[in-house]
Write a protein that holds these residues in place. Structure first.
Motif, PDB file in Angstrom:
ATOM      1  N   ALA A 186      30.629  42.323  31.371  1.00 25.45           N
ATOM      2  CA  ALA A 186      30.893  43.472  31.301  1.00 25.45           C
ATOM      3  C   ALA A 186      31.827  44.252  30.571  1.00 25.45           C
ATOM      4  N   ILE A 187      32.399  43.425  29.917  1.00 30.21           N
ATOM      5  CA  ILE A 187      33.077  43.890  28.937  1.00 30.21           C
ATOM      6  C   ILE A 187      32.331  44.903  27.735  1.00 30.21           C
ATOM      7  N   VAL A 188      31.584  43.396  26.788  1.00 29.72           N
ATOM      8  CA  VAL A 188      31.174  43.917  25.800  1.00 29.72           C
ATOM      9  C   VAL A 188      30.153  45.252  25.501  1.00 29.72           C
ATOM     10  N   THR A 189      29.560  45.230  27.200  1.00 31.55           N
ATOM     11  CA  THR A 189      28.549  46.192  27.194  1.00 31.55           C
ATOM     12  C   THR A 189      29.558  47.997  26.982  1.00 31.55           C
ATOM     13  N   ALA A 190      30.762  47.899  28.025  1.00 28.21           N
ATOM     14  CA  ALA A 190      31.423  48.254  27.953  1.00 28.21           C
ATOM     15  C   ALA A 190      31.533  48.983  26.776  1.00 28.21           C
ATOM     16  N   PHE A 191      32.086  48.133  25.330  1.00 34.63           N
ATOM     17  CA  PHE A 191      32.594  48.503  24.301  1.00 34.63           C
ATOM     18  C   PHE A 191      31.463  48.667  23.434  1.00 34.63           C
TER      19      PHE A 191
END
Length: 266
Positions: A186-191
């Motif tokens: 989720a963090i990678v996608t948002a970044f």
């Protein structure tokens, strides 16, 4: 923090479980949307101050905190914005204000464009303005990923200090306790979306009174970005916290509230 939330609860909205903390309970309603690796509880110290004047709901964004997570969810900006729209609808919140920090500010913009009648005003706290063909977001992905992986195995406040050296011991303890709930994909996608999804395109579509709060030492928003944003949405109100980095209330708590002023209830 001197107090705490009235309660924490879950609601099924937009097809997922959304967890939130409610503070105050009186006054105009404010929905607070945290940033990329900030579960709701880590914004408690801000929500407590807001709760002196507002009825504050702090969200766990999907893939963080106690909200739904896992490999089957969409972690893109549109999905997170749809969560906020559905959250306000299911709880029958009457045109709340949205206060979003960083990623949360981008979510607030997209939600307000998707449902312009659902929200009364927007306070955008230092949103990433990177995008296709634009200056890169100043933070780097390993800063997030490395700390999350350490948190998954257990990390204390002292270990977290390497990532957040200026934070108080209480803030470090909260981050060390809750960071493991931030789901790495989720963090990678948002970044990655910070660089793939150009939020400037949404600004001319806004209908609500909107404030942009800029961190003077954050390096996220520069004068050229302010000028472009105002050209796209001339009614935009811009405030600054000169001595704060991107995590504005962590760096200058009083400065954050001075810059916010009475905007949320004006």
């Amino acid at each position: 923090m001197s107090g705490g939330p009235l309660y924490g609860a879950n609601v099924f909205a937009n097809g997922i479980r959304q967890h939130y903390l409610r503070y105050g309970g009186k006054g105009p309603v404010v929905v607070l949307i945290p940033g990329i690796t900030s579960p709701a509880i880590t914004w408690g110290f801000v929500a407590e101050r807001l709760a002196e004047r507002y009825d504050v709901y702090v969200l766990d964004v999907r893939g963080r905190g106690l909200s739904s997570t896992g490999p089957d969810l969409d972690y893109g900006l549109d999905a997170m914005a749809a969560d906020v729209v559905a959250f306000a609808s299911v709880l029958k919140l009457d045109a709340p204000a949205l206060l979003g920090h960083s990623m949360g500010a981008r979510i607030a913009i997209r939600a307000a464009v998707a449902a312009p009648e659902a929200f009364s005003r927007l306070a955008l706290i230092d949103p990433p303005v990177s995008g296709p063909g634009r200056r890169a977001y100043p933070s780097k992905l390993p800063w997030y990923v490395d700390s999350i992986r350490l948190a998954l195995n257990g990390i204390d406040a002292e270990g977290m200090k390497a990532f957040c050296p200026t934070w108080t011991d209480e803030q470090l303890k909260l981050r060390a306790e809750w960071l493991h709930t931030c789901y790495e994909p989720a963090i990678v996608t948002a970044f990655e979306d910070f660089h793939k999804d150009d939020i400037f395109a949404d600004l001319p579509k806004l209908k609500q009174p909107t404030m942009l709060m800029v961190a003077g030492r954050g390096g996220v928003i520069e004068a050229v970005d302010e000028n472009e944003a105002r050209s796209l949405y001339p009614a935009l109100e811009i405030t600054r916290v000169p001595n704060a980095g991107h995590m504005i209330p962590w760096d200058d708590f009083d400065g954050f509230f001075i810059a916010l002023g009475d905007f949320l209830s004006r």
